[in-house]
Design a protein around this motif. Structure first.
Motif, PDB file in Angstrom:
ATOM      1  N   MET A  10       0.910  -1.408  -0.043  1.00 56.39           N
ATOM      2  CA  MET A  10       0.121   0.132  -0.138  1.00 56.39           C
ATOM      3  C   MET A  10       0.914   1.302  -0.164  1.00 56.39           C
ATOM      4  O   MET A  10       2.029   1.319   0.483  1.00 56.39           O
ATOM      5  CB  MET A  10      -0.872   0.083   1.016  1.00 56.39           C
ATOM      6  CG  MET A  10      -2.103  -0.818   1.175  1.00 56.39           C
ATOM      7  SD  MET A  10      -3.231  -0.601   2.471  1.00 56.39           S
ATOM      8  CE  MET A  10      -1.962  -0.866   4.074  1.00 56.39           C
ATOM      9  N   SER A  11       0.205   2.260  -0.778  1.00 58.92           N
ATOM     10  CA  SER A  11       1.176   3.623  -0.536  1.00 58.92           C
ATOM     11  C   SER A  11       0.734   4.136   0.791  1.00 58.92           C
ATOM     12  O   SER A  11      -0.109   3.649   1.479  1.00 58.92           O
ATOM     13  CB  SER A  11       0.563   4.618  -1.582  1.00 58.92           C
ATOM     14  OG  SER A  11      -0.982   4.646  -1.282  1.00 58.92           O
ATOM     15  N   SER A  12       1.558   5.113   1.081  1.00 59.64           N
ATOM     16  CA  SER A  12       1.310   5.814   2.247  1.00 59.64           C
ATOM     17  C   SER A  12      -0.075   6.498   2.661  1.00 59.64           C
ATOM     18  O   SER A  12      -0.713   6.443   3.553  1.00 59.64           O
ATOM     19  CB  SER A  12       2.471   7.007   2.606  1.00 59.64           C
ATOM     20  OG  SER A  12       2.216   8.043   1.522  1.00 59.64           O
ATOM     21  N   THR A  13      -0.572   6.955   1.553  1.00 60.49           N
ATOM     22  CA  THR A  13      -2.297   7.556   1.623  1.00 60.49           C
ATOM     23  C   THR A  13      -3.061   6.216   1.821  1.00 60.49           C
ATOM     24  O   THR A  13      -4.009   6.604   2.625  1.00 60.49           O
ATOM     25  CB  THR A  13      -2.374   8.320   0.387  1.00 60.49           C
ATOM     26  OG1 THR A  13      -1.529   9.236   0.189  1.00 60.49           O
ATOM     27  CG2 THR A  13      -3.953   8.922   0.056  1.00 60.49           C
ATOM     28  N   GLU A  14      -2.816   5.206   0.911  1.00 61.11           N
ATOM     29  CA  GLU A  14      -3.643   4.143   1.358  1.00 61.11           C
ATOM     30  C   GLU A  14      -3.485   3.491   2.676  1.00 61.11           C
ATOM     31  O   GLU A  14      -4.511   3.134   3.436  1.00 61.11           O
ATOM     32  CB  GLU A  14      -3.628   3.051   0.247  1.00 61.11           C
ATOM     33  CG  GLU A  14      -3.868   3.499  -1.125  1.00 61.11           C
ATOM     34  CD  GLU A  14      -3.850   2.240  -2.101  1.00 61.11           C
ATOM     35  OE1 GLU A  14      -2.745   1.587  -2.022  1.00 61.11           O
ATOM     36  OE2 GLU A  14      -4.439   1.854  -2.976  1.00 61.11           O
ATOM     37  N   GLU A  15      -2.270   3.686   3.144  1.00 63.55           N
ATOM     38  CA  GLU A  15      -2.081   2.952   4.520  1.00 63.55           C
ATOM     39  C   GLU A  15      -3.003   3.876   5.714  1.00 63.55           C
ATOM     40  O   GLU A  15      -3.603   3.521   6.650  1.00 63.55           O
ATOM     41  CB  GLU A  15      -0.562   2.904   4.925  1.00 63.55           C
ATOM     42  CG  GLU A  15      -0.321   2.241   6.297  1.00 63.55           C
ATOM     43  CD  GLU A  15       1.105   2.116   6.286  1.00 63.55           C
ATOM     44  OE1 GLU A  15       1.671   1.008   6.399  1.00 63.55           O
ATOM     45  OE2 GLU A  15       1.785   3.183   6.609  1.00 63.55           O
ATOM     46  N   ARG A  16      -2.755   5.316   5.575  1.00 67.28           N
ATOM     47  CA  ARG A  16      -3.500   6.367   6.395  1.00 67.28           C
ATOM     48  C   ARG A  16      -4.991   6.015   6.187  1.00 67.28           C
ATOM     49  O   ARG A  16      -5.976   5.945   7.111  1.00 67.28           O
ATOM     50  CB  ARG A  16      -3.128   7.607   5.947  1.00 67.28           C
ATOM     51  CG  ARG A  16      -1.884   7.838   6.497  1.00 67.28           C
ATOM     52  CD  ARG A  16      -1.601   9.468   6.556  1.00 67.28           C
ATOM     53  NE  ARG A  16      -1.663  10.161   5.064  1.00 67.28           N
ATOM     54  CZ  ARG A  16      -0.779  10.320   4.499  1.00 67.28           C
ATOM     55  NH1 ARG A  16       0.513   9.765   4.476  1.00 67.28           N
ATOM     56  NH2 ARG A  16      -0.730  10.841   2.988  1.00 67.28           N
ATOM     57  N   ALA A  17      -5.429   5.890   4.923  1.00 71.37           N
ATOM     58  CA  ALA A  17      -6.930   5.463   4.705  1.00 71.37           C
ATOM     59  C   ALA A  17      -7.329   4.402   5.436  1.00 71.37           C
ATOM     60  O   ALA A  17      -8.640   4.075   6.107  1.00 71.37           O
ATOM     61  CB  ALA A  17      -7.258   5.519   3.369  1.00 71.37           C
ATOM     62  N   PHE A  18      -6.653   3.339   5.516  1.00 72.17           N
ATOM     63  CA  PHE A  18      -6.697   1.785   6.215  1.00 72.17           C
ATOM     64  C   PHE A  18      -6.748   2.083   7.638  1.00 72.17           C
ATOM     65  O   PHE A  18      -7.537   1.627   8.108  1.00 72.17           O
ATOM     66  CB  PHE A  18      -5.759   0.941   5.733  1.00 72.17           C
ATOM     67  CG  PHE A  18      -5.639  -0.506   6.587  1.00 72.17           C
ATOM     68  CD1 PHE A  18      -6.821  -1.174   6.894  1.00 72.17           C
ATOM     69  CD2 PHE A  18      -4.183  -0.614   7.600  1.00 72.17           C
ATOM     70  CE1 PHE A  18      -6.606  -2.293   7.960  1.00 72.17           C
ATOM     71  CE2 PHE A  18      -4.372  -1.673   8.249  1.00 72.17           C
ATOM     72  CZ  PHE A  18      -5.300  -2.391   8.497  1.00 72.17           C
ATOM     73  N   PHE A  19      -5.790   2.957   8.260  1.00 72.74           N
ATOM     74  CA  PHE A  19      -5.854   3.126   9.613  1.00 72.74           C
ATOM     75  C   PHE A  19      -7.230   3.581   9.863  1.00 72.74           C
ATOM     76  O   PHE A  19      -7.802   3.168  11.013  1.00 72.74           O
ATOM     77  CB  PHE A  19      -4.750   4.032   9.975  1.00 72.74           C
ATOM     78  CG  PHE A  19      -3.233   3.542   9.888  1.00 72.74           C
ATOM     79  CD1 PHE A  19      -3.014   2.036   9.591  1.00 72.74           C
ATOM     80  CD2 PHE A  19      -2.178   4.266  10.091  1.00 72.74           C
ATOM     81  CE1 PHE A  19      -1.918   1.536   9.577  1.00 72.74           C
ATOM     82  CE2 PHE A  19      -0.699   3.588   9.785  1.00 72.74           C
ATOM     83  CZ  PHE A  19      -0.904   2.303   9.744  1.00 72.74           C
ATOM     84  N   ARG A  20      -7.385   4.669   9.369  1.00 71.47           N
ATOM     85  CA  ARG A  20      -8.884   5.378   9.768  1.00 71.47           C
ATOM     86  C   ARG A  20     -10.236   4.284   9.477  1.00 71.47           C
ATOM     87  O   ARG A  20     -10.837   4.371  10.205  1.00 71.47           O
ATOM     88  CB  ARG A  20      -9.318   6.502   8.784  1.00 71.47           C
ATOM     89  CG  ARG A  20     -10.211   7.356   9.210  1.00 71.47           C
ATOM     90  CD  ARG A  20     -10.204   7.930  10.476  1.00 71.47           C
ATOM     91  NE  ARG A  20     -11.222   7.179  11.228  1.00 71.47           N
ATOM     92  CZ  ARG A  20     -11.213   7.336  12.591  1.00 71.47           C
ATOM     93  NH1 ARG A  20     -10.343   8.159  13.247  1.00 71.47           N
ATOM     94  NH2 ARG A  20     -12.075   6.670  13.245  1.00 71.47           N
ATOM     95  N   LEU A  21      -9.925   3.480   8.172  1.00 68.66           N
ATOM     96  CA  LEU A  21     -10.959   2.476   8.237  1.00 68.66           C
ATOM     97  C   LEU A  21     -11.129   1.523   9.245  1.00 68.66           C
ATOM     98  O   LEU A  21     -12.321   1.220   9.869  1.00 68.66           O
ATOM     99  CB  LEU A  21     -10.626   1.936   7.010  1.00 68.66           C
ATOM    100  CG  LEU A  21     -11.921   0.637   6.406  1.00 68.66           C
ATOM    101  CD1 LEU A  21     -13.284   1.154   6.091  1.00 68.66           C
ATOM    102  CD2 LEU A  21     -11.369   0.167   5.382  1.00 68.66           C
ATOM    103  N   PHE A  22     -10.036   1.042   9.848  1.00 67.46           N
ATOM    104  CA  PHE A  22      -9.969   0.036  10.778  1.00 67.46           C
ATOM    105  C   PHE A  22     -10.635   0.807  12.096  1.00 67.46           C
ATOM    106  O   PHE A  22     -11.409  -0.055  12.898  1.00 67.46           O
ATOM    107  CB  PHE A  22      -8.560  -0.566  11.110  1.00 67.46           C
ATOM    108  CG  PHE A  22      -8.639  -1.746  12.049  1.00 67.46           C
ATOM    109  CD1 PHE A  22      -9.077  -2.967  11.666  1.00 67.46           C
ATOM    110  CD2 PHE A  22      -8.257  -1.453  13.357  1.00 67.46           C
ATOM    111  CE1 PHE A  22      -8.705  -4.117  12.176  1.00 67.46           C
ATOM    112  CE2 PHE A  22      -8.285  -2.801  14.204  1.00 67.46           C
ATOM    113  CZ  PHE A  22      -8.385  -3.777  13.639  1.00 67.46           C
TER     114      PHE A  22
END
Length: 391
Positions: A1-13
């Protein structure tokens, strides 16, 4: 994952955790919590995210710089986004056929990215310095987000209660109200810590020619969504006499003459003169014409025969029990679960089309109009009422 996708995943979780447990993720999830969230996701979406993966995700989300990196698949991210968006249930084969591009995750990621870019590039609130294209971009973003959340909104009407506080003012603030109070027994509602305790008192919501209709200490709240799922969890409720029972009551209004549906864990030892072992059962009853006609028993599921040789097994399996009603349009599903802990899987008893539009839900305990049956304590550990997507 890109850093942006990773941050989105963190928020989603974080959002998925908060949706399930009603508080923020502050420490790594236990095995019990991970299994509960995994079961909840599967119940709501029809798709699977393994509990071990969820446990590892929680470690990584909380400490990404010191924990082994996690890289959830796009399918897993889409499942979490479906859970957040209250998407219709599906399965893997249907998703591969209809949603192989994983739209829920991509919508979530894109909207998260747009929202964070807007937050990171604040402008002074001087409308004279705004350019036409600035306003157009902001307008399109607002319209896009509005359309998305209207279509896949996180429903604010979802409610749960673990009954850690059963003081009257606390219950009232949470939207509960009491009907037909019996103050002697209502004053004992806090007897078991972390539970609401009701008692199987004399009464019934169905008429009897010689008795006054009514359920004492019926705890009610309003239903605000046309399609929903609701459930209660019980601790050590083992009925032993006719007709000790506890359960959920759906009503079209707060009178006992309206259309209603009742699901309960109950005891029966009446067989019209026939000799049979007494039974502990799950019973569902509907009154589609209110109390102007006799109610219909639409489910009678015997889960245990109450024989002396089975007593220890019964007690072990009823340490924890749960009842659930799901309504999608006019279709109702009735489910139950039992076990020695609350990591159980629900089993469907029956699905039925019923033309009832309930506006209120109640938690009740009763014993019918029998006089020689004692009042048994029913300890209620958890209640939830969640919106579902109508078809």
């Amino acid at each position: 994952m890109s850093s942006t996708e990773e941050r989105a995943f963190f928020r989603l979780f974080h959002e998925a955790y908060e949706k399930c447990f009603w508080h923020s993720l502050e420490k790594a999830m236990s095995e019990t919590e991970s299994k509960r969230l995994s079961n909840e996701i599967q119940e709501r979406t029809g798709l699977v995210v393994g509990w071990k993966s969820i446990k590892n995700y929680s470690l990584y989300v909380l400490a990404p710089t010191t924990t082994k990196p996690e890289n959830p698949s796009t399918a897993t991210l889409d499942t979490l986004a479906r859970y957040i968006a209250n998407a219709p249930k599906t399965d893997e084969s249907a998703r591969k056929k209809n949603d192989s591009h994983y739209p829920y995750w991509h919508n979530y990621r894109d909207n998260y990215t747009k929202a964070t870019k807007v937050r990171r590039q604040p402008r002074k609130l001087n409308m004279l310095r705004f350019k036409f294209w600035d306003l157009l971009v902001v307008l399109l973003l607002v319209l896009s987000l509005s359309f998305y959340f209207i279509r896949h909104k996180s429903v604010s009407n979802d409610f749960s209660d673990d009954f850690n506080n059963t003081q009257q003012d606390s219950l009232t603030k949470k939207g509960w109200f009491l009907k037909t109070p019996d103050q002697t027994y209502w004053s004992r509602r806090s007897e078991k810590a972390g539970h609401l305790t009701l008692f199987t008192l004399a009464g019934d919501n169905y008429p009897d020619t010689s008795q006054q209709i009514g359920i004492k200490n019926l705890l009610l709240r309003e239903i605000k969504d046309p399609c929903f799922s609701t459930e209660i969890h019980l601790s050590d409720f083992i009925p032993e006499k006719n007709w000790q029972q506890v359960g959920l009551l759906l009503m079209e209004d707060t009178t006992f003459s309206s259309k209603s549906i009742r699901l309960s864990l109950s005891f029966n030892n009446f067989f019209g003169g026939y000799k049979k072992p007494s039974e502990i059962l799950i019973q569902a009853i509907s009154a589609t014409n209110g109390n102007y006609t006799k109610p219909e028993e639409i489910a009678h599921k015997v889960i245990f025969s109450n024989e002396p040789s089975q007593e220890s097994i019964v007690r072990q399996n009823l340490q924890k029990s749960a009842l659930r009603i799901e309504k999608i349009n006019h279709t109702y599903r009735f489910l139950y679960a039992t076990g020695s802990n609350d990591l159980f899987a629900f089993k469907e008893i029956i699905s039925r089309d019923l033309h009832i539009e309930p506006k209120y839900i109640g938690i009740f305990a009763l014993k019918g109009f029998v006089t020689d049956t004692p009042a048994l304590a029913a300890h209620i550990d958890f209640f939830s009422l969640k919106a579902q997507v109508c078809e």
